[in-house]
Write a protein that holds these residues in place. Structure first.
Motif, short mmCIF file in Angstrom:
data_model
loop_
_atom_site.label_atom_id
_atom_site.label_comp_id
_atom_site.label_asym_id
_atom_site.label_seq_id
_atom_site.Cartn_x
_atom_site.Cartn_y
_atom_site.Cartn_z
N ILE A 5 -27.94 2.72 75.29
CA ILE A 5 -28.36 1.47 74.04
C ILE A 5 -29.64 -0.05 74.56
O ILE A 5 -29.97 -0.58 74.17
CB ILE A 5 -26.86 1.12 73.44
N GLY A 6 -28.77 0.00 76.01
CA GLY A 6 -29.73 -1.08 76.37
C GLY A 6 -31.30 -0.56 76.63
O GLY A 6 -31.85 -1.70 76.48
N VAL A 7 -31.02 0.49 77.11
CA VAL A 7 -33.36 1.30 76.67
C VAL A 7 -33.44 0.94 75.72
O VAL A 7 -34.81 0.62 75.29
CB VAL A 7 -33.10 2.35 77.50
N LEU A 8 -32.58 1.08 74.90
CA LEU A 8 -33.23 1.34 73.59
C LEU A 8 -33.22 0.10 73.01
O LEU A 8 -34.28 -0.08 71.75
CB LEU A 8 -32.05 1.78 72.34
N LEU A 9 -32.57 -0.37 72.97
CA LEU A 9 -32.75 -2.49 72.74
C LEU A 9 -34.07 -3.53 73.80
O LEU A 9 -34.89 -3.94 73.27
CB LEU A 9 -31.39 -3.28 73.22
N LEU A 10 -34.62 -2.16 74.79
CA LEU A 10 -35.59 -3.09 75.52
C LEU A 10 -37.32 -2.59 74.52
O LEU A 10 -37.70 -3.18 74.52
CB LEU A 10 -35.84 -2.16 76.95
N PHE A 11 -37.26 -2.03 73.95
CA PHE A 11 -38.32 -1.17 73.15
C PHE A 11 -38.89 -2.12 71.56
O PHE A 11 -37.82 -1.58 71.16
CB PHE A 11 -38.70 0.19 73.14
N VAL A 12 -39.74 -2.49 71.97
CA VAL A 12 -39.35 -2.29 69.93
C VAL A 12 -39.49 -1.32 69.24
O VAL A 12 -38.94 -1.69 68.10
CB VAL A 12 -41.15 -3.27 69.56
N GLY A 13 -40.42 -0.02 69.09
CA GLY A 13 -40.51 0.76 68.49
C GLY A 13 -38.70 1.47 68.12
O GLY A 13 -38.81 2.30 67.33
N THR A 14 -37.58 1.44 69.05
CA THR A 14 -36.46 1.66 69.08
C THR A 14 -35.38 0.92 69.30
O THR A 14 -34.63 1.04 69.27
CB THR A 14 -36.28 2.53 70.67
N ALA A 47 -30.00 -1.63 68.42
CA ALA A 47 -29.20 -2.69 67.74
C ALA A 47 -28.28 -2.52 66.52
O ALA A 47 -27.39 -2.84 66.50
CB ALA A 47 -30.51 -3.92 66.69
N VAL A 48 -28.83 -1.11 66.00
CA VAL A 48 -27.38 -0.49 64.88
C VAL A 48 -26.18 -0.24 66.42
O VAL A 48 -25.04 0.03 65.94
CB VAL A 48 -27.83 0.34 64.18
N PHE A 49 -26.59 0.81 66.86
CA PHE A 49 -25.70 1.63 67.65
C PHE A 49 -25.16 0.41 68.57
O PHE A 49 -23.66 0.50 68.65
CB PHE A 49 -26.43 3.01 68.34
N ALA A 50 -25.29 -0.64 68.75
CA ALA A 50 -25.00 -1.50 69.78
C ALA A 50 -23.81 -2.65 68.31
O ALA A 50 -22.87 -2.53 69.02
CB ALA A 50 -26.36 -2.78 70.13
N PHE A 51 -24.37 -2.75 67.36
CA PHE A 51 -23.52 -2.89 66.51
C PHE A 51 -22.24 -2.29 66.23
O PHE A 51 -20.99 -2.58 66.34
CB PHE A 51 -24.32 -3.08 64.80
N LEU A 52 -22.73 -1.25 65.95
CA LEU A 52 -21.37 0.43 66.30
C LEU A 52 -20.72 -0.06 67.27
O LEU A 52 -19.08 -0.24 67.19
CB LEU A 52 -21.60 1.46 65.67
#
Length: 93
Positions: A58-67, A72-77
């Motif tokens: 989740i941290g890595v996904l939040l780092l890049f604009v494309g992901t 954000a969805v996974f962090a919320f869940l």
């Protein structure tokens, strides 16, 4: 505005990755915490390994604009599950 969003993404990246790495470095403590959260003993060990990996992803996904949206969805869940779990534990005493 873009600078603020970048700083927020970097901060959230740091929070999720540090939390995940910390749990991976102390698997025994992580398993104990998972059990204390109410997870049955039979699945506590796999959850204590899976959870930090998910936090790092989740941290890595939040780092890049494309992901960012996926992260954000996974962090919320994930945070929603934590909140529900805490409320259940508080209701049980």
């Amino acid at each position: 505005m873009e600078l603020i969003l970048l700083l927020v993404r970097l901060f959230l990246f740091g929070v999720f990755v540090v939390a995940g790495v910390g749990k991976l470095l102390d698997l025994e403590g992580s398993e104990k915490a998972v059990k204390g959260f109410g997870v049955p003993d039979s699945v506590a060990k796999p959850v204590s390994i899976f959870l930090p990996v998910v936090e790092i992803v989740i941290g890595v996904l939040l780092l890049f604009v494309g992901t960012l949206w996926i992260g954000a969805v996974f962090a919320f869940l994930l945070l929603f599950v934590f909140i529900v779990g805490m409320n259940v534990q508080m209701a049980q005493g």
